[in-house]
Design a protein around this motif. Structure first.
Motif, PDB file in Angstrom:
ATOM      1  N   THR A   7       6.334  21.810 -51.745  1.00  0.00           N
ATOM      2  CA  THR A   7       6.403  23.119 -51.095  1.00  0.00           C
ATOM      3  C   THR A   7       5.010  23.672 -50.838  1.00  0.00           C
ATOM      4  O   THR A   7       4.731  24.217 -49.762  1.00  0.00           O
ATOM      5  N   ILE A   8       4.126  23.507 -51.792  1.00  0.00           N
ATOM      6  CA  ILE A   8       2.745  23.975 -51.621  1.00  0.00           C
ATOM      7  C   ILE A   8       2.080  23.244 -50.466  1.00  0.00           C
ATOM      8  O   ILE A   8       1.376  23.851 -49.642  1.00  0.00           O
ATOM      9  N   ARG A   9       2.312  21.937 -50.368  1.00  0.00           N
ATOM     10  CA  ARG A   9       1.728  21.170 -49.254  1.00  0.00           C
ATOM     11  C   ARG A   9       2.270  21.662 -47.917  1.00  0.00           C
ATOM     12  O   ARG A   9       1.514  21.793 -46.942  1.00  0.00           O
ATOM     13  N   ALA A  10       3.570  21.951 -47.853  1.00  0.00           N
ATOM     14  CA  ALA A  10       4.172  22.429 -46.607  1.00  0.00           C
ATOM     15  C   ALA A  10       3.593  23.777 -46.194  1.00  0.00           C
ATOM     16  O   ALA A  10       3.288  24.013 -45.017  1.00  0.00           O
ATOM     17  N   LEU A  11       3.399  24.654 -47.174  1.00  0.00           N
ATOM     18  CA  LEU A  11       2.853  25.975 -46.865  1.00  0.00           C
ATOM     19  C   LEU A  11       1.371  25.892 -46.493  1.00  0.00           C
ATOM     20  O   LEU A  11       0.909  26.636 -45.615  1.00  0.00           O
ATOM     21  N   ARG A  12       0.642  25.017 -47.146  1.00  0.00           N
ATOM     22  CA  ARG A  12      -0.777  24.847 -46.800  1.00  0.00           C
ATOM     23  C   ARG A  12      -0.920  24.321 -45.373  1.00  0.00           C
ATOM     24  O   ARG A  12      -1.794  24.759 -44.622  1.00  0.00           O
ATOM     25  N   HIS A  13      -0.063  23.374 -45.017  1.00  0.00           N
ATOM     26  CA  HIS A  13      -0.112  22.838 -43.653  1.00  0.00           C
ATOM     27  C   HIS A  13       0.228  23.930 -42.639  1.00  0.00           C
ATOM     28  O   HIS A  13      -0.432  24.051 -41.597  1.00  0.00           O
ATOM     29  N   ALA A  14       1.242  24.748 -42.958  1.00  0.00           N
ATOM     30  CA  ALA A  14       1.595  25.853 -42.063  1.00  0.00           C
ATOM     31  C   ALA A  14       0.433  26.828 -41.928  1.00  0.00           C
ATOM     32  O   ALA A  14       0.146  27.326 -40.826  1.00  0.00           O
ATOM     33  N   ALA A  32       5.146  26.735 -36.638  1.00  0.00           N
ATOM     34  CA  ALA A  32       4.587  26.276 -37.911  1.00  0.00           C
ATOM     35  C   ALA A  32       5.460  26.735 -39.077  1.00  0.00           C
ATOM     36  O   ALA A  32       5.649  25.990 -40.056  1.00  0.00           O
ATOM     37  N   CYS A  33       5.998  27.939 -38.982  1.00  0.00           N
ATOM     38  CA  CYS A  33       6.890  28.447 -40.040  1.00  0.00           C
ATOM     39  C   CYS A  33       8.156  27.605 -40.124  1.00  0.00           C
ATOM     40  O   CYS A  33       8.607  27.237 -41.214  1.00  0.00           O
ATOM     41  N   ARG A  34       8.729  27.308 -38.973  1.00  0.00           N
ATOM     42  CA  ARG A  34       9.945  26.489 -38.965  1.00  0.00           C
ATOM     43  C   ARG A  34       9.675  25.098 -39.552  1.00  0.00           C
ATOM     44  O   ARG A  34      10.482  24.582 -40.352  1.00  0.00           O
ATOM     45  N   ALA A  35       8.563  24.500 -39.173  1.00  0.00           N
ATOM     46  CA  ALA A  35       8.232  23.175 -39.680  1.00  0.00           C
ATOM     47  C   ALA A  35       8.059  23.201 -41.199  1.00  0.00           C
ATOM     48  O   ALA A  35       8.472  22.261 -41.894  1.00  0.00           O
ATOM     49  N   ALA A  36       7.463  24.259 -41.720  1.00  0.00           N
ATOM     50  CA  ALA A  36       7.256  24.360 -43.166  1.00  0.00           C
ATOM     51  C   ALA A  36       8.586  24.433 -43.901  1.00  0.00           C
ATOM     52  O   ALA A  36       8.804  23.737 -44.898  1.00  0.00           O
ATOM     53  N   VAL A  37       9.499  25.269 -43.402  1.00  0.00           N
ATOM     54  CA  VAL A  37      10.803  25.393 -44.060  1.00  0.00           C
ATOM     55  C   VAL A  37      11.578  24.085 -43.934  1.00  0.00           C
ATOM     56  O   VAL A  37      12.243  23.646 -44.875  1.00  0.00           O
ATOM     57  N   GLY A  38      11.470  23.421 -42.764  1.00  0.00           N
ATOM     58  CA  GLY A  38      12.152  22.148 -42.571  1.00  0.00           C
ATOM     59  C   GLY A  38      11.642  21.053 -43.480  1.00  0.00           C
ATOM     60  O   GLY A  38      12.368  20.106 -43.789  1.00  0.00           O
ATOM     61  N   ALA A  39      10.390  21.182 -43.921  1.00  0.00           N
ATOM     62  CA  ALA A  39       9.832  20.198 -44.853  1.00  0.00           C
ATOM     63  C   ALA A  39      10.301  20.441 -46.280  1.00  0.00           C
ATOM     64  O   ALA A  39      10.221  19.547 -47.125  1.00  0.00           O
ATOM     65  N   ILE A  40      10.800  21.636 -46.540  1.00  0.00           N
ATOM     66  CA  ILE A  40      11.228  22.002 -47.890  1.00  0.00           C
ATOM     67  C   ILE A  40      12.727  21.796 -48.080  1.00  0.00           C
ATOM     68  O   ILE A  40      13.185  21.396 -49.149  1.00  0.00           O
ATOM     69  N   ALA A  41      13.509  22.086 -47.033  1.00  0.00           N
ATOM     70  CA  ALA A  41      14.970  22.037 -47.154  1.00  0.00           C
ATOM     71  C   ALA A  41      15.578  21.489 -45.869  1.00  0.00           C
ATOM     72  O   ALA A  41      14.938  21.454 -44.817  1.00  0.00           O
ATOM     73  N   ALA A  42      16.839  21.063 -45.967  1.00  0.00           N
ATOM     74  CA  ALA A  42      17.579  20.600 -44.789  1.00  0.00           C
ATOM     75  C   ALA A  42      17.840  21.803 -43.889  1.00  0.00           C
ATOM     76  O   ALA A  42      18.636  22.676 -44.218  1.00  0.00           O
ATOM     77  N   THR A 152       9.466  34.206 -47.767  1.00  0.00           N
ATOM     78  CA  THR A 152       8.882  35.524 -48.006  1.00  0.00           C
ATOM     79  C   THR A 152       7.388  35.512 -47.706  1.00  0.00           C
ATOM     80  O   THR A 152       6.849  36.434 -47.084  1.00  0.00           O
ATOM     81  N   TRP A 153       6.709  34.448 -48.130  1.00  0.00           N
ATOM     82  CA  TRP A 153       5.281  34.325 -47.833  1.00  0.00           C
ATOM     83  C   TRP A 153       5.049  34.174 -46.335  1.00  0.00           C
ATOM     84  O   TRP A 153       4.170  34.814 -45.757  1.00  0.00           O
ATOM     85  N   LEU A 154       5.855  33.341 -45.695  1.00  0.00           N
ATOM     86  CA  LEU A 154       5.714  33.124 -44.256  1.00  0.00           C
ATOM     87  C   LEU A 154       5.995  34.398 -43.470  1.00  0.00           C
ATOM     88  O   LEU A 154       5.345  34.660 -42.454  1.00  0.00           O
ATOM     89  N   ALA A 155       6.949  35.204 -43.930  1.00  0.00           N
ATOM     90  CA  ALA A 155       7.251  36.463 -43.241  1.00  0.00           C
ATOM     91  C   ALA A 155       6.042  37.385 -43.242  1.00  0.00           C
ATOM     92  O   ALA A 155       5.755  38.058 -42.238  1.00  0.00           O
ATOM     93  N   ALA A 156       5.318  37.421 -44.353  1.00  0.00           N
ATOM     94  CA  ALA A 156       4.111  38.256 -44.416  1.00  0.00           C
ATOM     95  C   ALA A 156       3.039  37.728 -43.473  1.00  0.00           C
ATOM     96  O   ALA A 156       2.333  38.508 -42.811  1.00  0.00           O
ATOM     97  N   VAL A 157       2.911  36.410 -43.369  1.00  0.00           N
ATOM     98  CA  VAL A 157       1.925  35.814 -42.469  1.00  0.00           C
ATOM     99  C   VAL A 157       2.275  36.116 -41.008  1.00  0.00           C
ATOM    100  O   VAL A 157       1.414  36.471 -40.203  1.00  0.00           O
ATOM    101  N   VAL A 158       3.555  35.976 -40.670  1.00  0.00           N
ATOM    102  CA  VAL A 158       4.003  36.250 -39.305  1.00  0.00           C
ATOM    103  C   VAL A 158       3.755  37.706 -38.944  1.00  0.00           C
ATOM    104  O   VAL A 158       3.265  38.018 -37.847  1.00  0.00           O
ATOM    105  N   LEU A 159       4.081  38.610 -39.856  1.00  0.00           N
ATOM    106  CA  LEU A 159       3.878  40.031 -39.575  1.00  0.00           C
ATOM    107  C   LEU A 159       2.406  40.338 -39.352  1.00  0.00           C
ATOM    108  O   LEU A 159       2.051  41.118 -38.452  1.00  0.00           O
ATOM    109  N   ASP A 160       1.544  39.725 -40.141  1.00  0.00           N
ATOM    110  CA  ASP A 160       0.116  39.944 -39.957  1.00  0.00           C
ATOM    111  C   ASP A 160      -0.344  39.460 -38.591  1.00  0.00           C
ATOM    112  O   ASP A 160      -1.134  40.126 -37.913  1.00  0.00           O
ATOM    113  N   ARG A 161       0.179  38.320 -38.145  1.00  0.00           N
ATOM    114  CA  ARG A 161      -0.203  37.797 -36.832  1.00  0.00           C
ATOM    115  C   ARG A 161       0.354  38.681 -35.711  1.00  0.00           C
ATOM    116  O   ARG A 161      -0.314  38.934 -34.716  1.00  0.00           O
TER     117      ARG A 161
END
Length: 329
Positions: A7-14, A32-42, A152-161
């Motif tokens: 999960t950490i690797r997926a988030l770092r890549h995102a 990038a957010c979708r790809a990260a979640v797809g790497a963690i779960a089906a 939750t982390w990705l949502a904060a990143v998206v909002l910042d962008r």
């Protein structure tokens, strides 16, 4: 909670992909957010939504379902579904909490089949919930605590962008980008200019598409053009939707009870009073009408407002009152 290495690797890549994306390229951020979640779960479906609580408008600049991008759009969300619940609570919604009851009240997209697991997390700003990230799966039991934490982390990143590209954001961007002069009007004009330039390029590329003889090369070019169409769509809906501009939201807020008659408004006023719903008999006594008439008025109110239960009226009325200035009438 402690995240797994995967999960950490997926988030770092995102995080790398998001930071490498151009300032106005929100589509790459969503991807990038979708790809990260797809790497963690089906993952079968993923969306980014922006909303205005004041008039219950929700826009989808990014929808990805079963391997393809879907057309974005804007609609009104109901008072008793998953969006309203997340807005009211400010917390993530998990399929396992209610076996998908709230989720399945919403509008279906993709293949139309009910999902077997899902997580919807809020984008939280100082003004409350301004957006959502949703991850849905046809496989049960895959949306774990790690997925919730990652979303939750990705949502904060998206909002910042989104804030960084919003035309109405008040930042001293002139020091970094002197050519932008980032006022609301300048930001809007910049978004329109970028969209116009992108559409001009698309038109030229479509003309060149007909000149390609090789079928595989033509198919690959067509796929790239399709993606660019969704990129333009996402950028326009994100930048020009006005979802993150509180002043704009207040100016456009309609009266949620506008369609009601004076007598129906009186009934709603008593039912949603500070002491709670007094019941049909007390409402009838206060208004000097029969209990049966109260029931008729209430049925008409619920039908006009698209509600199922009278308890939902309090949420709707409160959302309208929140717009009043302190001490106002």
């Amino acid at each position: 909670m402690t995240l797994s290495d995967s999960t950490i690797r997926a988030l770092r890549h995102a995080d790398v992909m998001i930071h490498e994306a151009a300032r106005g390229d929100v589509f790459a951020v969503y991807d990038a957010c979708r790809a990260a979640v797809g790497a963690i779960a089906a993952l079968d479906d993923f969306y980014v939504a922006l909303l205005r609580e004041e008039d219950r408008r929700i826009s989808y600049p990014y929808l990805f379902s079963n391997g393809t991008y879907s057309e974005a759009g804007t609609m009104t969300y109901g008072p008793a579904g998953v969006v309203a619940w997340v807005v009211a609570s400010g917390k993530p919604y998990r399929f396992q909490d209610d076996d998908g009851a709230l989720l399945n009240r919403g509008v279906r997209f993709g293949d139309g089949e009910p999902s077997a697991d899902a997580v919807v997390v809020p984008m939280l700003s100082d003004n409350g919930v301004v957006g959502l990230l949703g991850a849905l799966s046809d496989t049960p039991g895959v949306m774990t605590d790690e997925v919730v934490a990652a979303l939750t982390w990705l949502a904060a990143v998206v909002l910042d962008r989104i804030h960084a590209t919003s035309p109405g954001r008040r930042l001293n961007l002139g020091a970094v980008y002197p050519e932008l002069q980032d006022s609301g009007r300048a930001g809007t004009l910049m978004a329109v200019t970028h969209a116009s330039a992108a559409l001009t390029e698309l038109a030229a590329d479509i003309e060149r598409l007909g000149e390609l003889d090789d079928p595989e090369e033509r198919a690959a070019a067509a796929s790239r053009l399709s993606r660019r169409c969704f990129e333009v769509q996402a950028a326009l809906m994100t930048r020009l939707g006005g979802h993150t501009d509180p002043a704009s939201q207040r100016a456009r807020r309609p009266d949620p009870l506008q369609a009601l008659s004076p007598r129906e408004r009186a009934v709603v006023g008593l039912v949603t009073g500070p002491d709670g719903d007094p019941g049909n008999a007390a409402v009838a006594a206060a208004l000097g009408i029969g209990t049966a008439t109260v029931k008729t008025h209430m049925a008409s109110v619920l039908a006009k407002l698209g509600l199922e239960h009278r308890s939902e009226l309090r949420w709707l009325v409160r959302s309208g009152e929140d717009d009043r200035e302190p001490g106002g009438v």
